[in-house]
Design an enzyme around this catalytic site. Structure first.
Site, short mmCIF file in Angstrom:
data_model
loop_
_atom_site.label_atom_id
_atom_site.label_comp_id
_atom_site.label_asym_id
_atom_site.label_seq_id
_atom_site.Cartn_x
_atom_site.Cartn_y
_atom_site.Cartn_z
N THR A 94 -3.27 -5.11 0.73
CA THR A 94 -2.72 -3.71 1.66
C THR A 94 -3.51 -3.49 1.94
O THR A 94 -2.81 -2.19 3.56
CB THR A 94 -2.34 -3.23 -0.35
OG1 THR A 94 -3.95 -3.33 -0.73
CG2 THR A 94 -1.43 -4.08 -0.91
N LYS B 266 0.93 -1.22 0.19
CA LYS B 266 -0.42 0.25 -0.01
C LYS B 266 1.46 0.94 0.03
O LYS B 266 1.90 1.05 0.95
CB LYS B 266 -0.89 0.15 1.15
CG LYS B 266 -2.00 0.91 1.64
CD LYS B 266 -2.91 0.80 0.45
CE LYS B 266 -4.38 0.04 0.46
NZ LYS B 266 -5.34 -0.49 -0.31
N HIS C 77 18.57 24.71 -15.74
CA HIS C 77 18.98 25.83 -16.37
C HIS C 77 18.50 27.66 -15.88
O HIS C 77 17.14 27.43 -16.14
CB HIS C 77 19.44 25.87 -18.24
CG HIS C 77 19.86 24.52 -18.19
ND1 HIS C 77 20.91 24.24 -17.69
CD2 HIS C 77 19.43 23.23 -18.88
CE1 HIS C 77 21.06 22.80 -18.10
NE2 HIS C 77 20.26 22.37 -18.54
#
Lengths: 301, 301, 301, 301
Positions: free
Chosen positions: D57, D12, D250
């Protein structure tokens, strides 16, 4: 005790290269995000800051755009192989290269029953991907191709169950014989050769993945993925291995009983977090070794 | 000097309501995000904290889910009108309500040439939207419907120019007779009545927008949007007004001359930021007044 | 029936202007996202495609960057006013302009107890914003400044209740005298003059908003916002009006009773969607009229 | 030819656990995202769909929340170790577990010169992370801890150069002795033991990373990262290895010469894409083997 530089690589990520073919009235377009990374003998750049063996990321970017014209953009696998070969042969410090490409699909806009020549609408149905990992050149060249699809959002309104699982004191989940199953699939498959009709292979594998998801009765997301992977390996001899990462995008049945309303599998809430996450891989037992094929493949290494 | 409470509203945003119709073997689904907001006489909640006239946002949520079963989910416009009527009649402090709904499109997965009964893949091609603004009830009821589409990503590889613009000392842009035009369109149109076949109207207007984008030779994004809006107003008598918000998703021609490579409109870089942003609206001169129709419509008020 | 062009505007959004001041050893930086939009007499651009009165969005971008050097970047309000004045006086078709700016805060990196001269780490605590709406020039010039803060994420682990609300058949929420309250606040306040020490005013208002959130015992998010707005209007005579948009970021108490574990306000799940959304505005009763001040202010018009 | 199931795991992801300590008037909070995944003997779940060895889960989620009360939440490393031990000992099919946790920092709101007892504002300065990989239990237990920081956004307005690099026909970049360097750093370091004062270690390493970024004159981002990693390994004996992933965000100097404006390192445009991406790792030559420590660590495996 001494401190050592370990694995390192550098490159330019997410160059948004768009290539238009306009030689005929009917244009075609290839819309890419190209990321390149070089690895090898770059100790000086790290330790002393000496850049003499470094092909700058800016030059990598320029090359991706220049090659889109000079070499053309066909299948993303071919474009990636060409870039990787070039970088390894060109950059003084590079022993290896990874080129990862995503391609965004466009549909022609329908006008009077036919697709327009040069006007497009972006569709869904997943983003095509490839990751080229290449080491060496000439006789030592080893090229790996891992292609795939991501953001393929799938949904079944029935034909999915989940029961018979292990229970402990923290279990509250009820077993179910009928639930919604939904995922945003990422699948990546490793080819064991490079003389493949890439566009055709991608289209066929995508069709197989979709079909299996649709027709297999699901006992768990694991079993669905396994059946999808098995079908690909059985049908496409050029695929050595396939890996999946699949969030279980939970759709919870809403309890309408406080309002005296029945809800027999009709109204759900789509949840964001947490989500289940199922990861699995399948391979042929006679597959070539993976080598560096999965190096730096996001989520699969 | 005294301090006054001004405009205020409150509600529950982004209820992810998924409604499955499974009465027949062939399921249909409606996948929604429903947001509601109430306005009216809520001074006490703000000034003294007294909530006696407040229908909590949690109850608004419950109602959206319960109605998905009790009333069903047909066209999102109808679902929104039903919710707005309910909230105004039910909540002690509410004089008005706004219900905004998005609907995500799903395609049936093709299996052996036919769409599967209950397995779907999410497509692209834009998200359908509606915003209902309603004031009063009974004889005083005024209901406004503003429907639309968003995330409709469009691209033309030619048929677009931009020249003849005003120049000053900060101008560096070169005029062009052939460029890429791309946008992620948001369009919203106001209906001047509510007895509309909403699903049919949406599909037809979407088709018209796509068609116009494709066939009109563009002198500027403004002129493209104007022609799209004009076509909608001319063809759909039920539409009083239409508004657009369209980022100009710049695709810059890459300068390959340093590498002695020509680039006659073939290789572009897709830029992220900054982007142009063009907003425009068109209406009939005999249109009903907009009233509160555009209240709280994101990006269009 | 004739079709009319309605409200329209166009501009360049999200110019990421970064200005470094390096005249002294100790650098200062201003990190901005600048969006400009022009409105006025642009019918030709829409209807016939004639761009002769259009100052292109590309030129607007160039101007933002050039002005960052020519005029300098002090308070974002001053920078926005300067740009708006320039665009209206320069662009043939422009009667009005909106300049929206966000500023991202940077903290000096601490080194040996002092902030470094030219190395910075990005902090949190909200993004400063301003929206300048200007119409006309010379004697007819009307300039509006709406400044604010967004992404100000706040949390109270107690001192918040919600009870006494209206209940109907769809109510399941339990009243509570002690809950978590959390939000990601957006606040925008309108100045009624432009001779303000903007940086000082922003810092002071931000401090007041934080303080009020902390010290006021909350009966509802509405009442918290009202007390925050009231404090700003009482303390800062230059502010005519303040508006809030505040998601109620729900933190639900987790039911641990199935595991025979008590949970007296200690373990919560932070939910994503749906969320409550509270919007409110306060103004002085003697405030100048808002005019176009809120035109195109995201979420507040 | 036979098809084999390869590496797989399930769990999970992104349980948003918020733990409040309110035993004293001065509350403390720990705000986490907890992801767990189990690996081992789960062939049946994949191949036949039999879930008898699967701890769902959903139960993993319940356990994370219950443990937040039962065991308490101190350092995220301790919480993760406790969860991993529990899952391996409890789940029939599990041989190993990965628990990944992120922690979001909160600052007390200043009120009259002091931090408030229970009101907080979210700061920036990076997200603390840990990934626990554990295999086996009892005598066979092997526990790995990889902690780190992400979203640490850094900026230098000078003290950075880039020159002396390899040039080829696709090179257009000019060497520079003075540029802006900016990144959004991800750093992850592997501990070679588990009896660490985790909170203290994290704070100290974070301070060292920031300091080195600030004070080292940069010849390339590679060399900056190397010096940061070296300082950590030299100063913190408990760290065996450190890895970095650093986008070169940048900031391009804007060419103002068309407007006859000089720009000596003062006005920049912050670009989004493409970006450079530098990845590097450093380790002690006497470090313990990494084993499964980096398994499934996003971006670093």
């Amino acid at each position: 005790m001494a401190i050592q530089l370990g694995h390192n690589q550098y490159g330019k990520a997410e160059n948004r290269v768009v290539r238009v073919y306009r030689d005929a009235d009917r244009h075609t377009i290839r819309d890419l995000s190209v990321s390149s990374a070089l690895r090898g003998r770059f100790e000086d750049a790290h330790i002393t800051g000496d850049q003499k063996d470094v092909l700058p990321t800016d030059t990598q970017k320029n090359t991706a755009f220049a090659f889109a014209k000079e070499k053309g953009v066909g299948a993303i696998e071919d474009f990636g192989l060409t870039l990787a070969d070039h970088f390894i042969s060109r950059c003084p410090g590079a022993d290896g290269a990874r080129v990862a490409i995503e391609e965004y699909a466009w549909d022609r806009i329908p006008v009077d029953g036919a697709g327009h020549d040069y006007s497009f609408v972006q569709g869904g149905g997943g983003v095509r991907t490839t990751v080229i990992n290449m080491d060496g050149y000439g006789a030592d060249r080893r090229a790996h191709v891992v292609s795939g699809i991501k953001d393929l959002v799938l949904f079944k309104s029935t034909g999915s169950e989940f029961s018979g699982f292990f229970e402990d004191k923290y279990t509250t989940l009820e077993p179910t014989k009928d639930r919604i199953m939904a995922t945003s699939l990422v699948a990546r498959w490793r080819y064991d050769r490079t003389d493949v009709d890439w566009d055709k292979s991608y289209a066929a594998i995508r069709t197989t993945l979709l079909r299996q998801f649709a027709v297999v009765h699901s006992l768990a997301l694991q079993q669905t993925l396994y059946s999808m992977g098995r079908a690909v390996l059985e049908q496409y001899r050029e695929v050595a291995e396939i890996k999946f990462s699949a969030p279980n995008k939970h759709h919870f049945l809403v309890d309408l009983s406080p309002f005296h309303v029945e809800n027999p599998g009709e109204v759900f809430i789509a949840a964001d977090r947490p989500y289940g996450l199922i990861e699995a891989s399948l391979h042929r037992d006679d597959a070539t070794p993976a080598g560096n094929a999965w190096l730096g493949v996001p989520g699969f290494c």
